[in-house]
Motif scaffolding. Structure first.
Motif, PDB file in Angstrom:
ATOM      1  N   GLN A 179     -44.851 -53.623   5.251  1.00 46.82           N
ATOM      2  CA  GLN A 179     -45.776 -54.090   6.276  1.00 46.82           C
ATOM      3  C   GLN A 179     -45.088 -54.036   7.629  1.00 46.82           C
ATOM      4  OE1 GLN A 179     -47.282 -57.822   3.709  1.00 46.82           O
ATOM      5  NE2 GLN A 179     -48.163 -57.751   5.766  1.00 46.82           N
ATOM      6  N   ARG A 238     -59.496 -47.154   4.163  1.00 42.25           N
ATOM      7  CA  ARG A 238     -58.558 -46.645   3.143  1.00 42.25           C
ATOM      8  C   ARG A 238     -58.755 -45.132   3.059  1.00 42.25           C
ATOM      9  NH1 ARG A 238     -56.839 -48.609  -2.065  1.00 42.25           N
ATOM     10  NH2 ARG A 238     -54.864 -47.539  -2.495  1.00 42.25           N
ATOM     11  N   GLU A 240     -52.042 -44.376  -0.074  1.00 35.11           N
ATOM     12  CA  GLU A 240     -50.835 -45.081   0.326  1.00 35.11           C
ATOM     13  C   GLU A 240     -51.069 -46.158   1.384  1.00 35.11           C
ATOM     14  OE1 GLU A 240     -50.069 -41.355  -1.508  1.00 35.11           O
ATOM     15  OE2 GLU A 240     -51.160 -41.716   0.381  1.00 35.11           O
ATOM     16  N   ASP A 241     -52.028 -45.955   2.280  1.00 40.09           N
ATOM     17  CA  ASP A 241     -52.146 -46.812   3.456  1.00 40.09           C
ATOM     18  C   ASP A 241     -53.411 -47.661   3.455  1.00 40.09           C
ATOM     19  OD1 ASP A 241     -50.922 -43.910   4.805  1.00 40.09           O
ATOM     20  OD2 ASP A 241     -49.790 -45.784   4.953  1.00 40.09           O
ATOM     21  N   GLN A 251     -50.173 -52.830   9.759  1.00 40.13           N
ATOM     22  CA  GLN A 251     -50.005 -51.686   8.866  1.00 40.13           C
ATOM     23  C   GLN A 251     -49.506 -52.132   7.494  1.00 40.13           C
ATOM     24  OE1 GLN A 251     -51.021 -48.758   9.692  1.00 40.13           O
ATOM     25  NE2 GLN A 251     -51.200 -48.972  11.929  1.00 40.13           N
ATOM     26  N   CYS A 252     -49.995 -51.453   6.468  1.00 39.49           N
ATOM     27  CA  CYS A 252     -49.535 -51.696   5.106  1.00 39.49           C
ATOM     28  C   CYS A 252     -49.459 -50.361   4.393  1.00 39.49           C
ATOM     29  CB  CYS A 252     -50.483 -52.624   4.362  1.00 39.49           C
ATOM     30  SG  CYS A 252     -50.064 -52.828   2.606  1.00 39.49           S
ATOM     31  N   ALA A 253     -48.360 -50.121   3.707  1.00 40.75           N
ATOM     32  CA  ALA A 253     -48.203 -48.888   2.946  1.00 40.75           C
ATOM     33  C   ALA A 253     -47.485 -49.187   1.638  1.00 40.75           C
ATOM     34  CB  ALA A 253     -47.418 -47.852   3.754  1.00 40.75           C
ATOM     35  N   GLN A 254     -47.853 -48.406   0.611  1.00 43.25           N
ATOM     36  CA  GLN A 254     -47.153 -48.538  -0.679  1.00 43.25           C
ATOM     37  C   GLN A 254     -46.896 -47.142  -1.233  1.00 43.25           C
ATOM     38  OE1 GLN A 254     -48.756 -47.706  -3.776  1.00 43.25           O
ATOM     39  NE2 GLN A 254     -50.869 -47.495  -3.048  1.00 43.25           N
ATOM     40  N   ASP A 255     -45.773 -47.008  -1.917  1.00 43.39           N
ATOM     41  CA  ASP A 255     -45.373 -45.700  -2.436  1.00 43.39           C
ATOM     42  C   ASP A 255     -45.351 -45.691  -3.956  1.00 43.39           C
ATOM     43  OD1 ASP A 255     -41.757 -46.042  -1.787  1.00 43.39           O
ATOM     44  OD2 ASP A 255     -43.178 -47.292  -2.895  1.00 43.39           O
ATOM     45  N   THR A 291     -56.251 -42.967   2.688  1.00 44.76           N
ATOM     46  CA  THR A 291     -55.312 -42.413   1.709  1.00 44.76           C
ATOM     47  C   THR A 291     -54.979 -43.493   0.679  1.00 44.76           C
ATOM     48  OG1 THR A 291     -53.316 -43.113   2.876  1.00 44.76           O
ATOM     49  CG2 THR A 291     -54.246 -40.969   3.492  1.00 44.76           C
ATOM     50  N   CYS A 303     -50.011 -58.141   2.521  1.00 45.93           N
ATOM     51  CA  CYS A 303     -50.653 -57.012   1.872  1.00 45.93           C
ATOM     52  C   CYS A 303     -50.110 -56.933   0.448  1.00 45.93           C
ATOM     53  CB  CYS A 303     -50.316 -55.733   2.644  1.00 45.93           C
ATOM     54  SG  CYS A 303     -50.966 -54.232   1.921  1.00 45.93           S
ATOM     55  N   SER A 344     -50.461 -54.737  -3.572  1.00 45.44           N
ATOM     56  CA  SER A 344     -51.015 -53.602  -4.315  1.00 45.44           C
ATOM     57  C   SER A 344     -50.744 -53.784  -5.799  1.00 45.44           C
ATOM     58  CB  SER A 344     -50.423 -52.273  -3.841  1.00 45.44           C
ATOM     59  OG  SER A 344     -49.102 -52.097  -4.344  1.00 45.44           O
TER      60      SER A 344
END
Lengths: 111, 113
Positions: free
Chosen positions: B6, B68, B72-73, B22-26, B70, B91, B93
């Motif tokens: 985040q 949403r 990832e984001d 912002q939030c991203a996960q891989d 993608t 955030c 996931s």
């Protein structure tokens, strides 16, 4: 409306004491109940319970679910100062992975 | 594998300003969600997404938008910040099926003056 109620809201104990934290819920489509520990940062996962009467254990922590009476308890034996945290209970629905959280129990363990 | 990230970690806004958390996960998780945490209130669900292109409202969606585009984001937008939005935002996931836990980001502490 889904509802999760935790008690007590706060608890102060001495090192070595045993504590029991309670979580009751009303959820339309229950899938699982989860316990988290939060220490001034993001919650960390403790247990996931899906079946009644089956105790989950991790070291000094244990938890059990009663799906008939709609509650769960989290036990911590021989408490240590490092157990001081907010303990969150959350219920997951079958319709998706939505979680409904309780307010949390603030546990303080004094030396 | 960074997990859930985040940004920013801290932010101060004036009333009426807009911003995006912002939030991203891989981890290739389908399900992502945003929570806010206020003293004595536990975690409350703001918005969630079950996959790219799909979002839905949670318990407290007013004043927030999400998208949403993608897997990832999953950004959270405040269009016109209000002091009532002062909070810590998390955030999270999880895998869509067979998940046994949600993975949380480190949180964003937002203050609206």
């Amino acid at each position: 409306e889904d509802k999760v109620v935790q008690s007590p809201l706060s608890l102060v104990v001495h090192e070595g004491d045993t504590v029991t934290l309670n979580c009751s819920y009303e959820v339309t489509n229950f899938r699982s109940l989860l316990w988290y520990k939060q220490e001034k940062k993001a919650p960390t996962f403790l247990f996931m319970l899906t079946s009644s009467g089956i105790e989950k254990k991790s070291g000094r922590l244990s938890s059990i679910l009663d799906k008939k009476e709609l509650f769960s308890i989290l036990n911590i034996t021989a408490t240590q100062t490092g157990d001081s945290a907010v303990y969150l209970c959350a219920v997951e629905e079958t319709s998706g992975s939505r979680l409904t959280f309780g307010e949390g129990t603030q546990l303080t363990v004094n030396p | 594998n960074a997990g859930v990230t985040q940004t920013p970690k801290f932010q101060v806004l004036k009333t009426g300003q807009s911003m995006t958390l912002q939030c991203a996960q891989d981890m290739n998780h389908e399900y992502m969600s945003w929570y806010r945490q206020d003293p004595g209130m536990g975690l409350r669900l703001i918005h969630y997404s079950v996959g790219a292109g799909i979002t839905d409202q949670g318990e407290v969606p007013n004043g927030y938008n999400v998208s949403r585009s993608t897997t990832e984001d999953f950004p959270l937008r405040l269009l016109s910040a209000a002091p009532s939005q002062t909070s810590v935002y998390f955030c999270a996931s999880t895998q869509w099926q067979g998940s046994d836990t949600q993975y949380f980001g480190p949180g964003t502490r937002l203050t609206v003056l």
